[in-house]
Design an enzyme around this catalytic site. Structure first.
Site, PDB file in Angstrom:
ATOM      1  N   GLY A  63       9.532 -18.806 -12.959  1.00  0.00           N
ATOM      2  CA  GLY A  63      10.195 -17.640 -13.528  1.00  0.00           C
ATOM      3  C   GLY A  63      11.057 -16.879 -12.538  1.00  0.00           C
TER       4      GLY A  63
ATOM      5  CB  THR B  41       8.616  -9.510 -13.556  1.00  0.00           C
ATOM      6  OG1 THR B  41       8.266  -8.567 -14.574  1.00  0.00           O
ATOM      7  CG2 THR B  41       7.379  -9.862 -12.740  1.00  0.00           C
TER       8      THR B  41
ATOM      9  N   GLY C 149      -0.695 -15.334 -13.687  1.00  0.00           N
ATOM     10  CA  GLY C 149      -1.175 -15.056 -15.034  1.00  0.00           C
ATOM     11  C   GLY C 149      -0.224 -14.194 -15.825  1.00  0.00           C
ATOM     12  CG  LEU C 150      -1.647 -11.893 -19.172  1.00  0.00           C
ATOM     13  CD1 LEU C 150      -1.520 -10.449 -19.675  1.00  0.00           C
ATOM     14  CD2 LEU C 150      -2.191 -12.765 -20.300  1.00  0.00           C
TER      15      LEU C 150
ATOM     16  CB  CYS D 212      11.770 -12.430 -17.349  1.00  0.00           C
ATOM     17  SG  CYS D 212      10.170 -11.591 -17.241  1.00  0.00           S
TER      18      CYS D 212
END
Length: 210
Positions: free
Chosen positions: A70, A73, A148-149, A166
């Site tokens: 990615g 962020t 993870g998230l 992102c």
């Protein structure tokens, strides 16, 4: 065996990243999976394919180049971050399946509050009316994952304006507070972990039955 849940509170990013890498490098077939629940001091993280132009304005917030997939962020106090240290073979999961599972855990978290959210095939994450409420990123090493998230709960969203979140220019970012969700972060954190474990167990049972 279900993953061990660890509540780590507000922690510095670099140390946590190093700890994830060390945990994954040292694990063996008998190592219990873990889910780390936490939030970070302000930091931008840029994935392996991250393009520097997605940082639109320099600020005093550090930028850390890391080993997940990615783009760029932001993490800050008031997020819920769930880092998943999982042996994907144990759960009979591939990366795509884990991404969908993480998205579903957040979607299910929002349902009791009357919030309809969805994932996107072309842009992993969770969205409410085209605004992103959760970001995902993973690293796989020897069949095991980490990272993870990150789910936005009640935080300062201003730093997102200094990046293309992102990698998407103009992408709106939203948080639970803006949707009228006033449940304590700790309560949402625990429910998210329970959702993740429930979905992992369901997936493994379904695969084992096939």
């Amino acid at each position: 065996m279900v993953p061990l849940i660890k509540h780590l509170g507000l922690v510095e990013y670099q140390q946590t990243w190093q700890a994830m890498k060390q945990f994954t490098a040292a694990r063996n077939a008998d190592t219990r999976d873990e889910i780390w629940l936490l939030h970070h001091f302000p930091v931008y993280t840029q994935g392996l394919a991250g393009k520097p132009e997605h940082l639109l304005h320099a600020s005093d917030i550090p930028v850390v180049k890391i080993d997940r997939g990615g783009q760029i962020t932001y993490h800050g106090p008031g997020q819920i971050i769930a880092y998943l240290m999982l042996d994907l073979r144990h759960w009979k999961l591939n990366v795509r399946g884990l991404v969908r599972l993480m998205e579903q855990a957040v979607i299910d978290l929002l349902v009791p509050f009357g919030v309809i959210a969805q994932g996107r095939e072309e842009a992993p994450g969770v969205y409410v009316d085209n605004a992103k409420i959760a970001a995902l990123g993973l690293k796989i090493r020897n069949g095991c994952c980490y990272h993870g998230l990150a789910f936005n709960v009640d935080m300062d969203l201003a730093p997102f304006a200094y990046i293309n979140p992102c990698g998407f220019a103009g992408l709106r970012v939203i948080q639970a507070k803006d949707l009228g969700i006033c449940a304590p972060r700790s309560e949402l954190e625990l429910q998210l972990a329970q959702n993740l474990i429930k979905l992992l167990q369901q997936h493994k049972s379904e695969k084992s039955a096939q």
